[in-house]
Enzyme design. Structure first.
Site, PDB file in Angstrom:
ATOM      1  N   TYR A   1      -1.518  -0.811   0.574  1.00 21.04           N
ATOM      2  CA  TYR A   1      -1.206  -2.237   0.674  1.00 21.04           C
ATOM      3  C   TYR A   1      -0.209  -2.693  -0.392  1.00 21.04           C
ATOM      4  CZ  TYR A   1      -5.521  -1.407   3.140  1.00 21.04           C
ATOM      5  OH  TYR A   1      -6.457  -0.859   3.961  1.00 21.04           O
TER       6      TYR A   1
ATOM      7  N   ASP B   1       2.846  -1.322  -1.333  1.00 19.03           N
ATOM      8  CA  ASP B   1       4.243  -1.277  -0.896  1.00 19.03           C
ATOM      9  C   ASP B   1       4.555  -2.422   0.070  1.00 19.03           C
ATOM     10  OD1 ASP B   1       4.811   1.751  -1.832  1.00 19.03           O
ATOM     11  OD2 ASP B   1       2.901   1.653  -0.787  1.00 19.03           O
TER      12      ASP B   1
ATOM     13  N   TYR C   1      -8.606   2.076  -6.851  1.00 25.32           N
ATOM     14  CA  TYR C   1      -8.427   3.368  -6.215  1.00 25.32           C
ATOM     15  C   TYR C   1      -9.755   4.131  -6.232  1.00 25.32           C
ATOM     16  CZ  TYR C   1      -3.414   2.421  -6.631  1.00 25.32           C
ATOM     17  OH  TYR C   1      -2.179   1.859  -6.532  1.00 25.32           O
TER      18      TYR C   1
ATOM     19  N   GLN D   1      -2.264 -12.724   2.304  1.00 26.66           N
ATOM     20  CA  GLN D   1      -1.839 -12.818   0.907  1.00 26.66           C
ATOM     21  C   GLN D   1      -2.112 -14.179   0.271  1.00 26.66           C
ATOM     22  OE1 GLN D   1       2.218 -11.312   1.122  1.00 26.66           O
ATOM     23  NE2 GLN D   1       1.574  -9.386   0.191  1.00 26.66           N
TER      24      GLN D   1
ATOM     25  N   ARG E   1      -5.215  -3.098  -8.616  1.00 21.76           N
ATOM     26  CA  ARG E   1      -4.584  -1.784  -8.640  1.00 21.76           C
ATOM     27  C   ARG E   1      -3.135  -1.890  -8.187  1.00 21.76           C
ATOM     28  NH1 ARG E   1      -7.118   0.951  -3.076  1.00 21.76           N
ATOM     29  NH2 ARG E   1      -5.267   0.571  -1.809  1.00 21.76           N
ATOM     30  N   GLY E   2      -2.344  -0.852  -8.513  1.00 21.12           N
ATOM     31  CA  GLY E   2      -0.979  -0.780  -8.013  1.00 21.12           C
ATOM     32  C   GLY E   2      -0.091  -1.866  -8.575  1.00 21.12           C
ATOM     33  N   GLU E   3       0.851  -2.326  -7.773  1.00 24.24           N
ATOM     34  CA  GLU E   3       1.869  -3.260  -8.254  1.00 24.24           C
ATOM     35  C   GLU E   3       1.658  -4.686  -7.773  1.00 24.24           C
ATOM     36  OE1 GLU E   3       6.704  -3.751  -7.793  1.00 24.24           O
ATOM     37  OE2 GLU E   3       5.877  -1.778  -8.235  1.00 24.24           O
ATOM     38  N   ASP E   4       1.460  -4.862  -6.463  1.00 20.94           N
ATOM     39  CA  ASP E   4       1.396  -6.228  -5.941  1.00 20.94           C
ATOM     40  C   ASP E   4       0.200  -6.992  -6.491  1.00 20.94           C
ATOM     41  OD1 ASP E   4       2.244  -8.384  -4.076  1.00 20.94           O
ATOM     42  OD2 ASP E   4       0.336  -7.935  -3.124  1.00 20.94           O
ATOM     43  N   SER E   5      -1.009  -6.421  -6.379  1.00 25.79           N
ATOM     44  CA  SER E   5      -2.192  -7.153  -6.836  1.00 25.79           C
ATOM     45  C   SER E   5      -2.202  -7.307  -8.356  1.00 25.79           C
ATOM     46  CB  SER E   5      -3.480  -6.468  -6.351  1.00 25.79           C
ATOM     47  OG  SER E   5      -3.567  -5.142  -6.814  1.00 25.79           O
TER      48      SER E   5
END
Length: 367
Positions: A13, A15, A195, A244, A260-264
């Site tokens: 989710y 990307d 993750y 979103q 986690r990751g970039e967006d969140s």
């Protein structure tokens, strides 16, 4: 400007989350005609319920959405071609680009490392004869910045001050009345989006040990090991994936967000509340170098920093004890202050959608 954005879904989710927000910023904020190519419409539909995965061609919010399946049937590149995270457009599309020479942008991964500033905006001559420019999101004015919609701070502040609206929102997510009542009684509310390797059960024990207790909201399918966890003092509630805008509201109302990751990660920062970031794992622990680079910019109290590092560690650590220390009154207040100050400082920087649009406009004038 007409723009093509290519997105390969690698991080489920993250990307598509970034690409969908960017598409909306360019289309709604700058009036661009945007065509978004996505190779996994099922993942897209989890965060945007208007997506119909069975349709190869559809329009959402005035944005053309295409299922990226090769060979492509539309070979008419826009004025700008954006490949997200070095995903490389299809060869036949690049061949079509040779005839029109659009601006070609590689939207890179987010990093706080110092070298990003010197590489931001640099051109790269391609074997095809085209030129690709590297565009780096970042945390300083020497980078492309982060996606932040106009009016976000005001909307967030109004939402955080409206407890009745928050309660109704939680009810719509299926949160029981008894849990909402516990929140009103002082239980700390946390969200969890992690993750699989995250030590979620250990963190749950740390939350359960808080004097006032805690509530943990977890999207369906995330951290399945928690389904068998029953702890006095902690309510674990499964909630659905949401669009979103609702995801932002969920982060805004929580006391603590685990993302986690970039967006969140970026959206949790905009909440102005404490959060734990689980960075996307990479080989040879390269991701930990990136985490340290960001922590060098983010003035966390020592207990919260230790918890952040343990949350990302491959080896087992006493996350429950570290959580208790970070969430104790003194460190917690310092953590809250850091979150507010970081949000305030970042809000003063330009939005990534605007910096990207301005970059492309300036480039087009020199051609």
């Amino acid at each position: 400007m007409r723009a093509d954005i290519f997105c390969r879904v690698v991080d489920n989710y993250g990307d598509i989350g970034v690409c969908w927000r960017l598409a909306r910023r360019l289309a709604h904020g700058r009036g661009w005609q945007v065509r978004l190519w996505v190779d996994d419409l099922d993942a897209f539909a989890r965060i945007e319920p208007g997506v119909q995965p069975a349709l190869a061609t559809q329009t959402l919010q005035n944005i053309a959405v295409r299922h990226w399946r090769e060979p492509l049937t539309e070979l008419d590149p826009g004025d700008v071609v954006i490949e997200a995270f070095a995903c490389d457009p299809p060869a036949e599309f690049i061949a079509a680009m040779r005839a029109t020479h659009p601006l070609w942008i590689n939207l890179e991964y987010l990093s706080a490392e110092a070298w990003v500033e010197s590489c931001h905006g640099l051109p790269s001559q391609q074997p095809s004869g085209l030129v690709k420019h590297f565009f780096f999101p970042g945390f300083t004015a020497a980078t492309g910045g982060l996606i932040r919609e106009p009016g976000l701070s005001a909307a967030r502040d109004a939402w955080q001050a409206d407890r009745p609206a928050q309660d109704e929102f939680l009810r719509r997510l299926g949160v029981p009345e008894s849990v909402i009542a516990r929140r009103h009684a002082g239980a700390r509310l946390a969200t969890l989006f992690c993750y699989p390797q995250a030590p979620a059960a250990d963190l749950a024990r740390g939350l359960a040990a808080l004097p006032e207790g805690a509530i943990l909201l977890v999207p369906q399918g995330v951290a399945p090991a928690l389904d068998g966890v029953a702890l006095s003092g902690l309510d674990i509630v499964r909630v659905p994936f949401v669009p979103q805008p609702d995801f932002d509201r969920l982060l805004w109302l929580a006391d603590l967000n685990l993302v986690r990751g970039e967006d969140s990660f970026v959206r949790a920062a905009w909440a102005g509340r404490p959060f734990l970031w689980q960075i996307y794992p990479q080989q040879d622990a390269v991701h930990l170098t990136k985490l340290d680079a960001w922590l060098a910019r983010y003035d966390l109290p020592a207990p919260a920093r230790a918890l952040m590092q343990a949350w990302n560690a491959a080896a087992a650590t006493d996350v429950a004890t570290l959580a208790g220390a970070a969430l104790a009154d003194g460190p917690w207040q310092a953590w809250e202050n850091t979150a507010r100050e970081w949000d305030k400082a970042q809000a003063a920087l330009p939005d990534l959608g605007d910096t990207l649009a301005d970059f492309c406009t300036d480039l087009s004038k020199t051609r």
